[in-house]
Design a protein around this motif. Structure first.
Motif, PDB file in Angstrom:
ATOM      1  N   ASN A   1      30.523  69.982  21.563  1.00 38.78           N
ATOM      2  CA  ASN A   1      30.280  68.675  22.391  1.00 38.78           C
ATOM      3  C   ASN A   1      29.848  69.281  23.709  1.00 38.78           C
ATOM      4  OD1 ASN A   1      33.654  69.285  21.320  1.00 38.78           O
ATOM      5  ND2 ASN A   1      32.364  67.332  20.619  1.00 38.78           N
ATOM      6  N   VAL A   2      28.865  68.630  24.307  1.00 38.27           N
ATOM      7  CA  VAL A   2      28.311  68.994  26.049  1.00 38.27           C
ATOM      8  C   VAL A   2      29.042  67.789  26.572  1.00 38.27           C
ATOM      9  CG1 VAL A   2      26.424  69.041  27.193  1.00 38.27           C
ATOM     10  CG2 VAL A   2      26.486  70.055  24.818  1.00 38.27           C
ATOM     11  N   VAL A   3      29.510  68.106  27.659  1.00 32.37           N
ATOM     12  CA  VAL A   3      30.107  67.135  28.478  1.00 32.37           C
ATOM     13  C   VAL A   3      29.803  67.197  30.079  1.00 32.37           C
ATOM     14  CG1 VAL A   3      32.397  66.620  27.234  1.00 32.37           C
ATOM     15  CG2 VAL A   3      32.404  68.352  28.963  1.00 32.37           C
ATOM     16  N   ASP A   4      29.777  66.125  30.782  1.00 35.56           N
ATOM     17  CA  ASP A   4      29.245  66.124  32.372  1.00 35.56           C
ATOM     18  C   ASP A   4      30.442  66.366  33.115  1.00 35.56           C
ATOM     19  OD1 ASP A   4      27.836  66.312  34.421  1.00 35.56           O
ATOM     20  OD2 ASP A   4      27.944  64.062  34.545  1.00 35.56           O
ATOM     21  N   HIS A   5      30.490  67.429  33.920  1.00 36.95           N
ATOM     22  CA  HIS A   5      31.510  67.794  34.682  1.00 36.95           C
ATOM     23  C   HIS A   5      31.806  66.613  35.682  1.00 36.95           C
ATOM     24  CE1 HIS A   5      34.229  70.492  36.862  1.00 36.95           C
ATOM     25  NE2 HIS A   5      33.680  70.346  37.989  1.00 36.95           N
ATOM     26  N   TYR A   6      30.918  65.908  36.078  1.00 34.45           N
ATOM     27  CA  TYR A   6      31.072  64.655  37.350  1.00 34.45           C
ATOM     28  C   TYR A   6      31.355  63.575  36.829  1.00 34.45           C
ATOM     29  CZ  TYR A   6      29.208  68.846  39.915  1.00 34.45           C
ATOM     30  OH  TYR A   6      28.831  70.226  40.243  1.00 34.45           O
ATOM     31  N   ALA A   7      32.543  62.852  37.181  1.00 30.05           N
ATOM     32  CA  ALA A   7      32.787  61.437  36.584  1.00 30.05           C
ATOM     33  C   ALA A   7      31.426  60.392  37.355  1.00 30.05           C
ATOM     34  CB  ALA A   7      34.003  60.851  37.252  1.00 30.05           C
ATOM     35  N   GLY A   8      31.240  59.920  36.155  1.00 30.33           N
ATOM     36  CA  GLY A   8      30.114  58.638  36.127  1.00 30.33           C
ATOM     37  C   GLY A   8      28.776  59.180  36.307  1.00 30.33           C
ATOM     38  N   SER A   9      28.471  60.511  35.845  1.00 34.61           N
ATOM     39  CA  SER A   9      27.105  61.002  36.004  1.00 34.61           C
ATOM     40  C   SER A   9      26.918  61.022  34.286  1.00 34.61           C
ATOM     41  CB  SER A   9      27.105  62.587  36.159  1.00 34.61           C
ATOM     42  OG  SER A   9      27.554  62.571  37.651  1.00 34.61           O
TER      43      SER A   9
END
Length: 189
Positions: free
Chosen positions: A140-148
């Motif tokens: 899984n690759v996830v973005d660290h910043y909410a809403g990005s």
């Protein structure tokens, strides 16, 4: 001879904050390739098997700088912030034996702005997933910043290889003449 096999590929058709390979077959060695396009400011992070517990430890270096260490993390910090329009590319090798901690070596780069006037950024990571009871079967690759979001065209490809079985080198010699030849060459004891 063992060869790399493609186990999973997931590509975004529209922006999203997560890319998930789904479940794939466990192999002893994995190679993960990722291409990430930034829709806005992102922080690329990696998890395996949907594990968001504090089971990740890493040593990182950016642009050849001093090492930094992080322990008891909920994911690997693959790249610091990339901004809109930037792209990133990674190759990650993983030792994936079920009864051992999983070891990772990651090399990555981002374009750091378009044009030859902007040198690319470099990221190196050595990490481990402290799980000794299961193989990695999902990335899984996830973005660290909410809403990005990662932009469309971002992808993960997972390759797997199991080492080829080792067979003994055996020489069968049927004739006396062949045995004499091997003895002269020093190949027969």
């Amino acid at each position: 001879m063992a060869t790399w096999e493609r186990l999973a590929h997931a590509e975004l058709s529209s922006g999203a904050a997560t890319i998930d390979t789904g479940t794939f077959t466990a192999y002893e060695n994995l190679m993960i390739q990722m291409k990430i396009n930034a829709a806005n400011s992102i922080g690329t992070r990696l998890r395996v098997n949907n594990d968001s517990g504090t089971n990740y430890s890493m040593r990182t270096s950016s642009n050849g700088g001093s090492d930094g260490t992080s322990i008891n993390e909920s994911k690997f910090s693959i790249m610091d912030t990339s901004t809109s329009g930037q792209s990133e590319f990674y190759t990650i090798f993983v030792q994936n034996e079920a009864d051992k901690e999983k070891l990772f070596i990651c090399e990555g780069t981002s374009n750091n702005g378009n044009g030859a006037g902007n040198a690319p950024r470099r990221r190196e990571l050595a990490g481990k997933w402290a799980n000794t009871s299961s193989n990695i079967t999902q990335v899984n690759v996830v973005d660290h910043y909410a809403g990005s979001n990662f932009a469309a065209g971002s992808y993960i490809t997972v390759w797997g290889i199991n080492p080829a079985p080792v067979t003994a080198d055996v020489i069968t010699v049927d004739s006396l003449e062949a045995k004499k030849h091997l003895m002269v060459q020093g190949n027969l004891l």
